[in-house]
Scaffold this active site. Structure first.
Site, PDB file in Angstrom:
ATOM      1  N   PHE A  31     -19.054 -16.062   1.294  1.00 10.02           N
ATOM      2  CA  PHE A  31     -19.628 -14.911   0.592  1.00 10.02           C
ATOM      3  C   PHE A  31     -21.077 -14.715   1.035  1.00 10.02           C
ATOM      4  CE2 PHE A  31     -22.483 -13.555  -2.831  1.00 10.02           C
ATOM      5  CZ  PHE A  31     -22.002 -12.278  -3.053  1.00 10.02           C
ATOM      6  N   GLU A  34       0.818  -1.215   0.000  1.00  9.22           N
ATOM      7  CA  GLU A  34       0.000   0.000   0.000  1.00  9.22           C
ATOM      8  C   GLU A  34       0.854   1.270   0.000  1.00  9.22           C
ATOM      9  OE1 GLU A  34      -3.655  -0.547   2.624  1.00  9.22           O
ATOM     10  OE2 GLU A  34      -2.345  -2.151   3.316  1.00  9.22           O
ATOM     11  N   SER A  51     -11.010   9.325   0.462  1.00 15.68           N
ATOM     12  CA  SER A  51     -11.101   8.314   1.512  1.00 15.68           C
ATOM     13  C   SER A  51     -12.322   8.511   2.402  1.00 15.68           C
ATOM     14  CB  SER A  51      -9.834   8.314   2.372  1.00 15.68           C
ATOM     15  OG  SER A  51      -8.715   7.919   1.615  1.00 15.68           O
ATOM     16  N   PRO A  81     -24.247 -11.959  -0.094  1.00 13.97           N
ATOM     17  CA  PRO A  81     -24.626 -10.780  -0.875  1.00 13.97           C
ATOM     18  C   PRO A  81     -24.888  -9.645   0.100  1.00 13.97           C
ATOM     19  CG  PRO A  81     -26.419 -12.375  -0.818  1.00 13.97           C
ATOM     20  CD  PRO A  81     -25.256 -13.025  -0.159  1.00 13.97           C
ATOM     21  N   ALA A  82     -24.068  -8.611   0.043  1.00 15.20           N
ATOM     22  CA  ALA A  82     -24.123  -7.614   1.115  1.00 15.20           C
ATOM     23  C   ALA A  82     -23.888  -6.202   0.619  1.00 15.20           C
ATOM     24  CB  ALA A  82     -23.086  -7.960   2.187  1.00 15.20           C
ATOM     25  N   SER A 142      -6.414  -2.304   1.942  1.00 15.43           N
ATOM     26  CA  SER A 142      -6.717  -1.735   0.629  1.00 15.43           C
ATOM     27  C   SER A 142      -7.062  -2.797  -0.401  1.00 15.43           C
ATOM     28  CB  SER A 142      -5.553  -0.863   0.119  1.00 15.43           C
ATOM     29  OG  SER A 142      -5.463   0.314   0.881  1.00 15.43           O
TER      30      SER A 142
END
Length: 364
Positions: A222, A16, A326, A224-225, A190
């Site tokens: 996973f 990063e 950000s 779905p969010a 990130s």
């Protein structure tokens, strides 16, 4: 009134690195020059420390190294400065407080926080322990789960078992929660090294890819969010901002989508949530912050299931991004605390925490 001398530390040995340069540039440009004397301190990708006194724009474009002066920060309480030696002349840059803008390993993980502790100098970050724990997604999830806070189902694997146990890993994931799933290095931010795997072949490739960045690998169920983020600020009595929602330009909020998609990802601030949902997120954010003993600041990231409405804590970032796009500063601005004042408050909190700690006994 004498100005505070603030060392803004940026760069570092992390995937990063470029994000850190962007964050540091934004912070330095926004800092009130009537209050602060700023000493930019850059760390190269190979871990070399420098003082940089040139044009701030050269930090963001990466050319700062060309004009930087090699330096070191002595881990000795008698110095509290950055020291350079050029053409046989030693120069000391006194530091009252350090603002580390280092994302990922060797910056957000407790390592440099340990140096600042040895220097006995205030710094804008959580302490060594909380920084290390929050950097490690596995430790974070285990501790949050122990505190009764909601986290998504996950599995942990290790690079040492690759490639000979790769098939076993894949079968374990398939048996536990199937596809799609997320594969992540345990200690990066990130979204570096993260892959969404949709089938067996993608999962194998994703595990091998994540292992390029870390020895410890996390695979998550996973769901779905909706992706929700909340900024937290404070020491003993932390407060939470309004939440925000991310609508990523890609299938998930990847490194590219975060920083290099030309603004295609959308940030909804405040997040379109019902009042009771907003308060729930804010309360959970503060609870997670306290559970992991964070101080000064952190951004708490959530996943809200589109099916059940359950909010899961995804991770905490103890040195969140501070670029112009950000979420951390944007959420505080929407909560009534502008960027420049936020920086002032963070420095105040760092000094407050240092004074509290300094007042404690070290011996009987």
């Amino acid at each position: 009134m004498e100005k505070l001398k603030v060392g803004v530390v940026f760069g570092g040995q992390s995937g990063e690195y470029e994000v850190s340069l962007m964050s540091a540039t934004s912070i330095i440009n926004a800092m009130d020059k009537s209050k602060y004397d700023i000493v930019p301190i850059g760390i190269t990708k190979d871990g070399r420390w420098h003082v940089f006194l040139g044009d701030v724009s050269k930090i963001q474009d990466g050319t700062w190294v060309d004009e930087a002066i090699p330096a070191f920060l002595p881990p000795d309480t008698g110095y509290k400065c950055a020291i350079t030696l050029k053409d046989g002349i030693e120069t000391r840059y006194h530091l009252d407080v350090i603002f580390p803008v280092l994302h990922g390993p060797h910056g957000e993980d407790g390592t440099v926080q340990g140096v600042f502790e040895l220097m006995n100098i205030p710094y804008v970050s959580s302490g060594v322990g909380p920084s290390a724990v929050c950097m490690d997604k596995v430790y974070t999830k285990k501790l949050l789960k122990q505190e009764g806070l909601p986290v998504v189902d996950f599995k942990v694997f290790y690079k040492k078992d690759l490639p000979h146990k790769l098939t076993e890993m894949v079968e374990e994931v398939e048996k536990s929660f199937g596809y799609p799933c997320f594969v992540k290095p345990a200690n990066l931010g990130s979204s570096v090294g993260i892959t969404k795997a949709h089938d067996r072949e993608e999962l194998k490739n994703a595990i091998m890819h994540a292992a390029e960045f870390d020895r410890k690998l996390l695979v998550e169920r996973f769901i779905p969010a909706r992706e929700i983020e909340c900024s937290v600020l404070g020491n003993d009595d932390p407060v939470a901002s309004v939440p925000g929602e991310i609508i990523p330009s890609e299938e998930f909020y990847s490194y590219t989508a975060k920083y290099f998609d030309g603004g295609k990802s959308k940030l909804l601030i405040p997040a379109p949530l019902a009042a009771e949902e907003t308060e729930k997120i804010r309360n959970l954010a503060v609870r997670a912050y306290k559970a992991l003993d964070c101080t000064v600041m952190a951004r708490v990231d959530f996943l809200i299931s589109k099916i059940t409405g359950v909010a899961y804590i995804n991770e905490l970032n103890t040195i969140p991004g501070f670029t112009k796009i950000s979420m951390y500063p944007k959420l505080w601005e929407a909560s009534g605390l502008p960027y420049k004042e936020l920086i002032d408050r963070l420095i105040e909190l760092a000094i407050e925490r240092h004074h509290q700690k300094h007042a404690l006994k070290l011996t009987l």
